[in-house]
Design an enzyme around this catalytic site. Structure first.
Site, short mmCIF file in Angstrom:
data_model
loop_
_atom_site.label_atom_id
_atom_site.label_comp_id
_atom_site.label_asym_id
_atom_site.label_seq_id
_atom_site.Cartn_x
_atom_site.Cartn_y
_atom_site.Cartn_z
N CYS A 1 6.01 -2.12 -2.10
CA CYS A 1 5.40 -1.81 -3.40
C CYS A 1 5.70 -0.38 -3.81
O CYS A 1 6.26 0.40 -3.04
CB CYS A 1 3.88 -1.97 -3.31
SG CYS A 1 3.35 -3.64 -2.89
N HIS B 1 0.18 0.02 -6.61
CA HIS B 1 -1.18 0.19 -6.10
C HIS B 1 -1.39 1.63 -5.62
O HIS B 1 -0.49 2.46 -5.70
CB HIS B 1 -1.48 -0.82 -4.98
CG HIS B 1 -0.61 -0.70 -3.77
ND1 HIS B 1 -0.74 0.29 -2.84
CD2 HIS B 1 0.41 -1.48 -3.33
CE1 HIS B 1 0.14 0.14 -1.88
NE2 HIS B 1 0.87 -0.94 -2.16
#
Length: 182
Positions: free
Chosen positions: A142, A130
């Site tokens: 992430c 992201h």
């Protein structure tokens, strides 16, 4: 490895002949992922789908295979939830992350197959690619890129593209890993 793979390296995320600066989890790369440890799991992961905010990104800017994020879209992160590490919708009686966030982090999300679709409770959830908060600012596990680099990657991959996070990067310590990935 092939040129079509996304490969995490000490210099950044390598893809299509480029190395893109990225952020990783505050716990660095981990060989044994646990929910809430802040680690980016080592291994071979596939991109299985993705989401985008149609109110912030025009559909023409993103690949057609991405799903629009609506106001009720969530991702379960509760180890007690039968839908742990799955896309769910509100109302949802278990702990979850809102995919429609007030900040831009999830304006475009590429979903990996980490602990998915048959999730093992406690092995980690919502391992995405992201947008980053800022350069070198760690994530909760992430991989994050600048908006322009994330869009560039998303426009060139398809579901099934491989994300390779080498186990040799595990145990480097979050501070060293963040510095190397800048």
């Amino acid at each position: 490895m092939t040129p079509a793979d996304l490969v995490l390296t000490p210099m950044g995320l390598r893809f299509a002949g480029r190395v893109l600066p990225c952020s990783i989890g505050r716990g660095g790369v981990v060989a044994h992922k646990v929910e809430g440890d802040g680690g980016t799991p080592a291994g071979l992961h596939e991109i299985v789908g993705g989401f985008f905010r149609p109110d912030r990104l025009p559909a023409s800017a993103v690949p057609a295979w991405l799903t629009r994020i609506g106001p009720r879209d969530l991702w379960s992160d509760d180890v007690e939830d039968p839908d742990y590490n799955q896309h769910v919708t509100a109302p949802h009686g278990y702990s979850h992350e809102a995919l429609r966030r007030p900040d831009p982090l999830y304006d475009l999300v590429l979903v990996t197959d980490w602990n998915w679709p048959l999730a093992h409770p406690g092995r980690g959830s919502a391992i995405f690619i992201h947008e980053w908060r800022a350069a070198r600012v760690p994530t909760a596990g992430c991989i994050a890129l600048s908006r322009s680099h994330l869009l560039w990657v998303a426009q060139r991959i398809v579901p099934g593209t491989r994300l390779i996070v080498p186990e040799t990067l595990a145990g480097r310590g979050a501070r060293k890993a963040r510095r190397d990935l800048a």
